[in-house]
Scaffold this motif. Structure first.
Motif, PDB file in Angstrom:
ATOM      1  N   LYS A  81      35.169  48.130  43.901  1.00  0.00           N
ATOM      2  CA  LYS A  81      35.343  48.223  42.443  1.00  0.00           C
ATOM      3  C   LYS A  81      35.545  49.677  42.014  1.00  0.00           C
ATOM      4  O   LYS A  81      36.455  49.994  41.250  1.00  0.00           O
ATOM      5  CB  LYS A  81      34.129  47.660  41.707  1.00  0.00           C
ATOM      6  N   GLN A  82      34.673  50.561  42.489  1.00  0.00           N
ATOM      7  CA  GLN A  82      34.736  51.969  42.099  1.00  0.00           C
ATOM      8  C   GLN A  82      36.051  52.610  42.517  1.00  0.00           C
ATOM      9  O   GLN A  82      36.657  53.362  41.758  1.00  0.00           O
ATOM     10  CB  GLN A  82      33.578  52.746  42.724  1.00  0.00           C
ATOM     11  N   ARG A  83      36.489  52.325  43.729  1.00  0.00           N
ATOM     12  CA  ARG A  83      37.667  52.988  44.284  1.00  0.00           C
ATOM     13  C   ARG A  83      38.985  52.381  43.815  1.00  0.00           C
ATOM     14  O   ARG A  83      40.037  52.962  44.045  1.00  0.00           O
ATOM     15  CB  ARG A  83      37.610  52.958  45.812  1.00  0.00           C
ATOM     16  N   SER A  84      38.949  51.222  43.185  1.00  0.00           N
ATOM     17  CA  SER A  84      40.201  50.572  42.783  1.00  0.00           C
ATOM     18  C   SER A  84      40.376  50.478  41.275  1.00  0.00           C
ATOM     19  O   SER A  84      41.349  49.906  40.795  1.00  0.00           O
ATOM     20  CB  SER A  84      40.281  49.176  43.404  1.00  0.00           C
ATOM     21  N   ARG A  85      39.479  51.047  40.502  1.00  0.00           N
ATOM     22  CA  ARG A  85      39.563  50.951  39.038  1.00  0.00           C
ATOM     23  C   ARG A  85      40.896  51.457  38.498  1.00  0.00           C
ATOM     24  O   ARG A  85      41.517  50.824  37.654  1.00  0.00           O
ATOM     25  CB  ARG A  85      38.423  51.721  38.382  1.00  0.00           C
ATOM     26  N   PHE A  86      41.341  52.581  38.983  1.00  0.00           N
ATOM     27  CA  PHE A  86      42.563  53.191  38.457  1.00  0.00           C
ATOM     28  C   PHE A  86      43.768  52.276  38.672  1.00  0.00           C
ATOM     29  O   PHE A  86      44.527  52.017  37.744  1.00  0.00           O
ATOM     30  CB  PHE A  86      42.811  54.564  39.096  1.00  0.00           C
ATOM     31  N   VAL A  87      43.954  51.779  39.901  1.00  0.00           N
ATOM     32  CA  VAL A  87      45.139  50.960  40.192  1.00  0.00           C
ATOM     33  C   VAL A  87      45.109  49.619  39.481  1.00  0.00           C
ATOM     34  O   VAL A  87      46.155  49.027  39.238  1.00  0.00           O
ATOM     35  CB  VAL A  87      45.359  50.735  41.706  1.00  0.00           C
ATOM     36  N   ASN A 107      37.098  51.180  31.524  1.00  0.00           N
ATOM     37  CA  ASN A 107      35.699  51.187  31.132  1.00  0.00           C
ATOM     38  C   ASN A 107      34.874  50.477  32.198  1.00  0.00           C
ATOM     39  O   ASN A 107      35.101  49.308  32.490  1.00  0.00           O
ATOM     40  CB  ASN A 107      35.517  50.492  29.784  1.00  0.00           C
ATOM     41  N   GLU A 108      33.925  51.183  32.775  1.00  0.00           N
ATOM     42  CA  GLU A 108      33.086  50.618  33.832  1.00  0.00           C
ATOM     43  C   GLU A 108      32.291  49.409  33.372  1.00  0.00           C
ATOM     44  O   GLU A 108      31.916  48.562  34.171  1.00  0.00           O
ATOM     45  CB  GLU A 108      32.127  51.690  34.359  1.00  0.00           C
ATOM     46  N   GLN A 109      32.039  49.315  32.089  1.00  0.00           N
ATOM     47  CA  GLN A 109      31.233  48.227  31.560  1.00  0.00           C
ATOM     48  C   GLN A 109      32.044  46.953  31.301  1.00  0.00           C
ATOM     49  O   GLN A 109      31.472  45.898  31.079  1.00  0.00           O
ATOM     50  CB  GLN A 109      30.549  48.665  30.253  1.00  0.00           C
ATOM     51  N   ASP A 110      33.379  47.065  31.318  1.00  0.00           N
ATOM     52  CA  ASP A 110      34.213  45.896  31.061  1.00  0.00           C
ATOM     53  C   ASP A 110      34.023  44.847  32.146  1.00  0.00           C
ATOM     54  O   ASP A 110      33.939  45.167  33.337  1.00  0.00           O
ATOM     55  CB  ASP A 110      35.695  46.279  31.012  1.00  0.00           C
ATOM     56  N   ALA A 111      33.968  43.599  31.732  1.00  0.00           N
ATOM     57  CA  ALA A 111      33.876  42.496  32.683  1.00  0.00           C
ATOM     58  C   ALA A 111      35.221  42.355  33.394  1.00  0.00           C
ATOM     59  O   ALA A 111      36.283  42.482  32.769  1.00  0.00           O
ATOM     60  CB  ALA A 111      33.527  41.205  31.955  1.00  0.00           C
ATOM     61  N   LEU A 112      35.174  42.112  34.682  1.00  0.00           N
ATOM     62  CA  LEU A 112      36.397  41.947  35.458  1.00  0.00           C
ATOM     63  C   LEU A 112      36.837  40.488  35.430  1.00  0.00           C
ATOM     64  O   LEU A 112      36.007  39.582  35.417  1.00  0.00           O
ATOM     65  CB  LEU A 112      36.171  42.392  36.905  1.00  0.00           C
ATOM     66  N   PHE A 150      34.627  55.276  54.882  1.00  0.00           N
ATOM     67  CA  PHE A 150      35.904  54.622  55.141  1.00  0.00           C
ATOM     68  C   PHE A 150      36.958  55.192  54.184  1.00  0.00           C
ATOM     69  O   PHE A 150      36.666  55.439  53.020  1.00  0.00           O
ATOM     70  CB  PHE A 150      35.751  53.103  54.933  1.00  0.00           C
ATOM     71  N   PRO A 151      38.203  55.396  54.643  1.00  0.00           N
ATOM     72  CA  PRO A 151      39.246  55.961  53.766  1.00  0.00           C
ATOM     73  C   PRO A 151      39.793  54.913  52.780  1.00  0.00           C
ATOM     74  O   PRO A 151      40.876  54.361  52.946  1.00  0.00           O
ATOM     75  CB  PRO A 151      40.320  56.413  54.753  1.00  0.00           C
ATOM     76  N   PHE A 152      39.017  54.641  51.740  1.00  0.00           N
ATOM     77  CA  PHE A 152      39.381  53.596  50.783  1.00  0.00           C
ATOM     78  C   PHE A 152      40.713  53.865  50.094  1.00  0.00           C
ATOM     79  O   PHE A 152      41.398  52.932  49.693  1.00  0.00           O
ATOM     80  CB  PHE A 152      38.270  53.406  49.749  1.00  0.00           C
ATOM     81  N   SER A 153      41.089  55.120  49.962  1.00  0.00           N
ATOM     82  CA  SER A 153      42.379  55.414  49.318  1.00  0.00           C
ATOM     83  C   SER A 153      43.533  54.799  50.108  1.00  0.00           C
ATOM     84  O   SER A 153      44.583  54.491  49.537  1.00  0.00           O
ATOM     85  CB  SER A 153      42.574  56.922  49.167  1.00  0.00           C
ATOM     86  N   ASP A 154      43.349  54.573  51.395  1.00  0.00           N
ATOM     87  CA  ASP A 154      44.398  53.981  52.225  1.00  0.00           C
ATOM     88  C   ASP A 154      44.527  52.470  52.051  1.00  0.00           C
ATOM     89  O   ASP A 154      45.506  51.879  52.511  1.00  0.00           O
ATOM     90  CB  ASP A 154      44.148  54.296  53.710  1.00  0.00           C
ATOM     91  N   ILE A 155      43.544  51.841  51.410  1.00  0.00           N
ATOM     92  CA  ILE A 155      43.638  50.394  51.209  1.00  0.00           C
ATOM     93  C   ILE A 155      43.926  50.020  49.755  1.00  0.00           C
ATOM     94  O   ILE A 155      44.036  48.845  49.427  1.00  0.00           O
ATOM     95  CB  ILE A 155      42.381  49.647  51.711  1.00  0.00           C
ATOM     96  N   VAL A 156      44.105  51.028  48.908  1.00  0.00           N
ATOM     97  CA  VAL A 156      44.415  50.757  47.500  1.00  0.00           C
ATOM     98  C   VAL A 156      45.673  49.889  47.363  1.00  0.00           C
ATOM     99  O   VAL A 156      45.684  48.945  46.571  1.00  0.00           O
ATOM    100  CB  VAL A 156      44.522  52.077  46.702  1.00  0.00           C
ATOM    101  N   PRO A 157      46.745  50.138  48.142  1.00  0.00           N
ATOM    102  CA  PRO A 157      47.918  49.257  48.024  1.00  0.00           C
ATOM    103  C   PRO A 157      47.601  47.798  48.381  1.00  0.00           C
ATOM    104  O   PRO A 157      48.160  46.880  47.779  1.00  0.00           O
ATOM    105  CB  PRO A 157      48.927  49.844  49.005  1.00  0.00           C
ATOM    106  N   ILE A 193      44.797  46.285  47.812  1.00  0.00           N
ATOM    107  CA  ILE A 193      44.099  45.744  46.645  1.00  0.00           C
ATOM    108  C   ILE A 193      45.102  45.484  45.528  1.00  0.00           C
ATOM    109  O   ILE A 193      45.125  44.412  44.924  1.00  0.00           O
ATOM    110  CB  ILE A 193      42.976  46.706  46.188  1.00  0.00           C
ATOM    111  N   GLN A 194      45.960  46.446  45.275  1.00  0.00           N
ATOM    112  CA  GLN A 194      46.933  46.341  44.189  1.00  0.00           C
ATOM    113  C   GLN A 194      47.901  45.178  44.416  1.00  0.00           C
ATOM    114  O   GLN A 194      48.259  44.470  43.476  1.00  0.00           O
ATOM    115  CB  GLN A 194      47.703  47.643  44.069  1.00  0.00           C
ATOM    116  N   ASN A 195      48.333  44.959  45.641  1.00  0.00           N
ATOM    117  CA  ASN A 195      49.360  43.955  45.929  1.00  0.00           C
ATOM    118  C   ASN A 195      48.813  42.576  46.264  1.00  0.00           C
ATOM    119  O   ASN A 195      49.590  41.636  46.412  1.00  0.00           O
ATOM    120  CB  ASN A 195      50.248  44.434  47.080  1.00  0.00           C
ATOM    121  N   PHE A 196      47.511  42.445  46.392  1.00  0.00           N
ATOM    122  CA  PHE A 196      46.950  41.153  46.767  1.00  0.00           C
ATOM    123  C   PHE A 196      47.158  40.127  45.659  1.00  0.00           C
ATOM    124  O   PHE A 196      46.973  40.408  44.485  1.00  0.00           O
ATOM    125  CB  PHE A 196      45.449  41.257  47.066  1.00  0.00           C
TER     126      PHE A 196
END
Length: 140
Positions: free
Chosen positions: A52-58, A63-68, A114-121, A123-126
């Motif tokens: 959640k923390q590492r993928s908020r931007f993409v 807002n961290e408080q927003d329900a997903l 773990f290099p979470f920045s490498d798995i952002v795509p 997450i974004q494309n799933f």
């Protein structure tokens, strides 16, 4: 034995991942409990929180408080695990949550490194609407 709700319930039910300690309690409600809660559950919830923390931007979450939404949660959990599986070059058809976390610890020292920045795509494309390819060796 204490049973507690698994954070990967819906991905497990959807066959996007698996866990040997998950127990189906309510399929229609998407509820699975962890049979080994004291040993594993904290790590599973921590992994979802890292996703959640590492993928908020993409995902456009400002807002961290927003329900997903359900879709965002599926992207985070499934895309995150599939991305970790890809980077760790694990060849299983369906990733095992605990195996992925263990391998990440072995390779990177701990899951947080773990290099979470490498798995952002991933997450974004799933898309949980896409059908998983069947394993060619699977007769079903």
């Amino acid at each position: 034995m204490k049973k507690t709700l698994c954070p990967f319930s819906k991905p497990i039910i959807g066959n996007w991942c698996r866990c040997k300690h998950a127990n189906l309690d309510e399929r229609c409600g998407g509820k699975m409990t962890c049979l080994m809660a004291e040993d594993y559950l904290e790590g599973c919830y921590a992994l979802v929180e890292l996703f959640k923390q590492r993928s908020r931007f993409v995902l456009g979450i400002t807002n961290e408080q927003d329900a997903l939404t359900h879709q965002q949660l599926m992207k985070i959990r499934c895309g995150g695990l599939l991305g970790m599986q890809r980077l760790l070059q694990q060849q299983e058809a369906v990733p095992d949550v605990l195996d992925i976390m263990q391998l990440a610890r072995e390779v990177y020292g701990d899951v947080e490194s773990f290099p979470f920045s490498d798995i952002v795509p991933d997450i974004q494309n799933f898309s949980h609407r896409k059908r998983r390819r069947k394993n060619r060796d699977d007769p079903n």
